[in-house]
Scaffold this active site. Structure first.
Site, short mmCIF file in Angstrom:
data_model
loop_
_atom_site.label_atom_id
_atom_site.label_comp_id
_atom_site.label_asym_id
_atom_site.label_seq_id
_atom_site.Cartn_x
_atom_site.Cartn_y
_atom_site.Cartn_z
N CYS A 1 0.83 -1.21 0.00
CA CYS A 1 0.00 0.00 0.00
C CYS A 1 0.86 1.26 0.00
CB CYS A 1 -0.93 0.02 1.20
SG CYS A 1 -2.22 -1.21 1.05
N HIS A 2 1.79 1.33 0.94
CA HIS A 2 2.56 2.56 1.06
C HIS A 2 4.04 2.29 1.27
CE1 HIS A 2 -1.62 3.24 2.37
NE2 HIS A 2 -1.53 4.19 1.51
#
Lengths: 422, 183
Positions: free
Chosen positions: B147-148
């Site tokens: 995701c990040h």
């Protein structure tokens, strides 16, 4: 321009109603005779288009709620049933899902219009601030709505966005976790979360409709700004709202609906994400979590900051900044037409938003021309904040604006024939 | 004049008292409407899960569900254990063990992250924004959150990226050599 009412009831019935509930008078004064600058261009038709979008979302949403089941076990299947079994369910759902994107397309044009022509400047600060509130409510509504089909993107989008609150843990330990648990109603996003999001998704559009009422009310006190950004000085500068702008708005609304229909009928999944056709699985996160296109620039800013709390603060700050624009812009001139320097930075800002959007759509470790996109996003974030907090105040002070026309009428109808040299 | 002063004071007192009671009433009514959103006793009463470790070969990871969250059960090989032990706690972004079986102040040494060195039991929730990290990826061979971009090492400790904390170690105990009870 909220001057004397020009309404005169003609029939006995109209007189009777006017004395008890002057609704026809209100409609007459705001939608018929309302004096409107005669030089409004295409970009001023999006207010009407946005009202239309809100109506479409409410009507299609009410229909969808008749067939949708807000239950973690049944939600995904009920949406599939709307697509396959319900008569014209596919049409209603595609209008609703495409409608969300069209709504945001229109609101972004509307907002950039306001930025370019300085519509946020005195005496229209509150119109702008109420508009920012509407925009934030729209984002919340869209987020809740996106969770409802209970696909993979729905589930993980809900997880990521609600987890933003857990960053409060870094300020007050355990408070952030307590808030996320409170939002979820469980240890994780689940059935309780889905139910409350459905409830709020149904509620918020009506709140938005109420705030839109305030937005229009506030607009009708000073009246419209216009592309020249100068005040209305005489009746010659205006035309009645009806038929001039009712017809103009209707024409551009038709053009907008054509575009809307092209997406609904020819590319209904254009804005969608294929991962959302997979039922939510709490054990597997999709390889790339991507929000809907209209949230990408903010997502890119969040991701570009390698520290959790700071990233969330940047995300919140990017929205809160919008509220202060009326006071950050120090220029005496409203419209960028007469602001040669600001105009360039405005367009750079528009490009910046697109670049940020692109960065947000790519995976975290992606590169463009050998440059890590995370650094592009960092520069983009810097420009986003720099544009409002540094460039706007400074340029307003140092820029020499071009000469403003004497009046709207003169600008539209040309210089008076015999203007002797002074 | 004295009488007037007394009247005003009494009235002020009544205003304040009425307002205060009203405020208490509003809070008393608001609380049930806020607290209804918290997990109910039925949800809180959940839940312990037993996991059979025998099918998990060395080098493998299984993911099971615990309290709605994924739970990583990883059978580490000798190299992964050695890599994790070789890291100094001072080099870690989060120096705390985050182990529910130990005091909050326990340092994030590899030994403090598990009960038996070869079995790593972790809550599979990225401490950034709640995604499930993917195993055997990233620079440190532990987990990578797509995701990040947070990266965890082979003890589930945060090494790089926006996540602020090590992956949490849930409360668990060994029922036998091949069976654990989580929660």
């Amino acid at each position: 321009m909220s001057g004397q009412s020009t309404y005169t009831p003609k029939t006995g019935l109209e007189k009777w109603i006017d004395q008890r509930l002057p609704l026809p008078r209100l409609m007459h004064d705001t939608m018929t005779t309302f004096p409107t600058p005669r030089n409004l261009n295409i970009w001023y038709t999006f207010g009407g288009i946005l009202t239309f979008c809100l109506g479409v979302q409410i009507v299609t949403g009410i229909v969808l709620a008749m067939h949708y089941v807000p239950n973690a076990d049944l939600a995904f299947d009920s949406v599939e049933s709307i697509m396959r079994d319900v008569n014209y369910g596919w049409l209603v759902r595609y209008i609703h899902s495409t409608g969300a994107s069209m709504f945001f397309l229109a609101v972004y044009i509307h907002m950039f219009r306001g930025l370019y022509y300085g519509s946020y400047k005195a005496p229209r600060e509150l119109i702008w601030i109420i508009g920012v509130l509407i925009y934030v409510l729209m984002m919340a509504t869209a987020f809740f709505g996106y969770v409802l089909p209970w696909g993979q993107m729905s589930f993980w989008g809900a997880t990521v966005i609600t987890s933003l609150f857990s960053s409060i843990d870094q300020v007050i330990p355990h408070l952030g976790t307590a808030i996320t648990t409170w939002l979820w109603g469980d240890f994780a996003v689940g059935d309780a979360t889905l139910n409350r999001f459905f409830s709020l998704h149904y509620l918020l559009p009506f709140i938005i409709a109420g705030v839109v009422g305030l937005h229009i009310w506030a607009l009708h006190v000073p009246g419209n700004n216009n592309p020249l950004g100068i005040d209305v000085k005489s009746p010659q500068d205006t035309v009645p709202f009806h038929p001039y702008y009712t017809v103009k708005d209707a024409f551009y609304l038709c053009c907008f609906v054509v575009l809307f229909a092209v997406f609904v009928f020819y590319a209904p999944d254009f804005f969608g994400n294929p991962d959302n056709s997979i039922k939510a699985n709490p054990l597997v996160t999709p390889p790339d979590i991507v929000p809907e296109w209209y949230l990408l620039p903010f997502y890119a800013m969040l991701r570009s900051i390698p520290q959790k709390l700071l990233g969330v603060l940047v995300l919140v700050g990017s929205l809160v900044t919008l509220v202060f624009i009326p006071w950050l812009d120090t220029s005496r001139v409203r419209s960028c037409r007469f602001r040669p320097l600001m105009k360039q930075f405005f367009w750079a800002f528009a490009v910046d938003c697109v670049i940020l959007g692109y960065c947000g759509s790519q995976s975290v470790d992606a590169t463009a021309f050998g440059v890590p996109l995370v650094w592009v996003a960092r520069l983009g974030t810097l420009y986003y904040f720099g544009y409002f907090w540094v460039l706007m105040p400074i340029i307003g002070l140092i820029e020499t604006p071009k000469k403003l026309p004497a009046s709207i009428a003169q600008s539209v109808l040309g210089e008076p024939a015999a203007a002797p040299a002074e | 004049m004295t009488a007037t002063t007394v009247d005003v004071t009494r009235r002020d007192f009544l205003y304040v008292a009425t307002g205060a009671m009203g405020g208490v009433g509003v809070v008393a009514v608001a609380w049930p409407f806020i607290d209804q959103m918290n997990p109910s006793a039925a949800v809180l009463a959940l839940s312990s899960t037993e996991v059979d470790l025998s099918p998990v070969a060395v080098g493998q990871q299984v993911v099971v569900k615990w309290r709605g969250h994924p739970l990583f059960v990883r059978h580490r090989n000798a190299k992964e254990i050695a890599d994790a032990k070789a890291v100094a706690v001072s080099d870690l972004p989060d120096p705390l063990a985050r182990n529910a079986n130990l005091p909050d102040s326990a340092p994030a040494t590899d030994a403090n992250r598990e009960i038996k060195a070869e079995w790593l039991i972790l809550v599979g929730v990225c401490t950034h924004l709640g995604c499930t990290p993917t195993g055997f990826e990233g620079d440190y061979g532990g987990w990578l959150c797509h995701c990040h971009g947070s990266q965890y090492d082979t003890a589930g400790r945060i090494r790089k990226g926006p996540a602020p904390q090590n992956l949490a170690v849930p409360p668990y105990s060994f029922l036998s050599d091949t069976r654990i009870k989580v929660g």
